[in-house]
Scaffold this active site. Structure first.
Site, short mmCIF file in Angstrom:
data_model
loop_
_atom_site.label_atom_id
_atom_site.label_comp_id
_atom_site.label_asym_id
_atom_site.label_seq_id
_atom_site.Cartn_x
_atom_site.Cartn_y
_atom_site.Cartn_z
N GLY A 105 -5.51 -0.35 2.37
CA GLY A 105 -5.48 0.45 1.17
C GLY A 105 -4.61 1.68 1.32
N ASP A 106 -4.94 2.74 0.57
CA ASP A 106 -4.08 3.91 0.52
C ASP A 106 -3.93 4.59 1.88
OD1 ASP A 106 -6.76 4.63 0.38
OD2 ASP A 106 -6.38 6.45 -0.76
N GLY A 107 -5.02 4.73 2.62
CA GLY A 107 -4.92 5.37 3.94
C GLY A 107 -4.06 4.57 4.90
N ASP A 131 -11.57 -2.06 -4.17
CA ASP A 131 -11.55 -1.04 -5.22
C ASP A 131 -10.43 -1.26 -6.24
OD1 ASP A 131 -13.61 0.16 -3.78
OD2 ASP A 131 -12.24 1.46 -2.68
N ALA A 190 -23.63 -5.34 -19.67
CA ALA A 190 -24.38 -4.12 -19.35
C ALA A 190 -24.41 -3.19 -20.54
CB ALA A 190 -23.74 -3.42 -18.14
N GLN A 257 -21.17 -6.56 -1.67
CA GLN A 257 -19.99 -6.72 -2.53
C GLN A 257 -18.75 -7.11 -1.73
OE1 GLN A 257 -20.08 -3.14 -5.51
NE2 GLN A 257 -21.54 -2.73 -3.87
#
Length: 326
Positions: A105-107, A131, A190, A257
């Site tokens: 991801g971003d890091g 995400d 929901a 998840q």
């Protein structure tokens, strides 16, 4: 023939379904193109520790259907310091690695960019995070499977919510992005959703809760972990202060998840990303991020801003609220 003959692949940050499919594609495509492919264990930590091994064809057999990552992953504090990045470079140089494929991801991308600039180490970045918050791409590895895991869990929770006429606050992951939450809310019916990108109208929400309790109606409220109120437990405590908590229960889905077999989309996307990453290296096109836009594979360079939000999903929120009235 590409000038580069030896490449290494690593997974960094949070694990995401589809990473193994991507590793498999990088290794087998690399071998097919007469490259030597190395696997770096536990992300950037493996580069610093020299925990790097050559991967053969059989090493990536029977992994396409597995969640997680066979290489292991971690967030490396040491890699933030140049002295450890220099050690990492020397370890790669020692075995002849000339380019990196970084799945994360971003890091992970920030680390790869700094490393490339300091030591002229070419890299290709592949977005892997449940995400789905990487700017420049519509989808990231793991998002589809994680979303389906959430949907399946909420479908089960709704059964018991209906049986007991209860309201469930269900917390989902997402870091500072509400993409998992808002998409899950829309596709599970929901009754409300709390996301970091939208300010909450608590007066409206309290009114909805009171109506649901009075009508003995079951409801699902999805709360993104990065929401302004903090999460599902914090929202429950807020309702408790208002004396509206009696029929409310909290479920935090947590790391379920991120687990499980990847979906078709994550297997296919992981495979495509891995193949294209090797092709770009063979074409001597480096320091690029791969992505998906309008169902097409694209490449782009890394800018200062890496993560995206769902501010453009305001209309989705409006539609969801219209479809789900207490």
């Amino acid at each position: 023939m590409s000038k580069i003959q030896n490449i290494a692949v690593l997974t960094s940050g949070g694990d995401a379904q589809g990473m193994n499919a991507c590793i498999r594609a990088v290794v087998r495509m690399g071998i097919a193109e007469n490259l030597r492919v190395y696997g770096v264990m536990d992300g950037f930590n493996g580069m610093v520790d020299g925990d790097i091994k050559e991967l053969e064809y059989a090493d990536v057999s029977n992994i396409i259907q597995r969640g997680g990552t066979i290489l292991g992953t971690a967030r490396s504090e040491r890699f933030h310091k140049k002295e450890f990045r220099k050690i990492a470079f020397e370890n790669l140089k020692k075995i002849g690695v000339e380019a990196l494929v970084v799945i994360g991801g971003d890091g992970s991308f920030k680390g790869a960019k700094v490393f490339s600039e300091e030591f002229n180490m070419p890299f290709i970045g592949i977005p892997g995070t449940i995400d789905n918050d990487i700017i420049g791409t519509d989808y990231t590895l793991g998002f589809d499977t994680a979303l389906n895991n959430i949907i399946n869990a909420i479908d089960k929770i709704r059964d018991t919510a209906s049986a007991h006429h209860r309201i469930f606050l269900v917390e989902v992951m997402g870091n500072t992005s509400g993409l998992l939450a808002i998409n899950a809310a829309l596709t599970t019916g929901a009754e409300d959703v709390f996301i970091p990108e939208a300010l909450e109208d608590f007066a409206r929400f309290e009114s909805k809760i009171k109506k649901a309790v009075a009508a003995k109606k079951s409801s699902i409220i999805i709360v993104s972990e990065g929401d302004e109120i903090g999460g599902a437990k914090e929202l429950y405590n807020y309702l408790k202060e208002k004396n509206l908590h009696e029929k409310i229960r909290v479920t935090i889905l947590g790391h379920i998840q991120r687990g499980g077999a990847p979906s078709f989309l994550d297997r296919k996307m992981g495979t495509d990303f891995g193949v294209v990453a090797v092709q770009k290296i063979l074409q001597e096109k480096y320091n690029l991020i791969l992505g998906i836009q309008n169902n097409q594979m694209i490449t782009y360079t890394l800018g200062d801003k890496i993560t995206k939000n769902v501010s453009n999903q305001a209309e989705v929120l409006k539609i969801m609220h219209k479809l789900n009235v207490f």
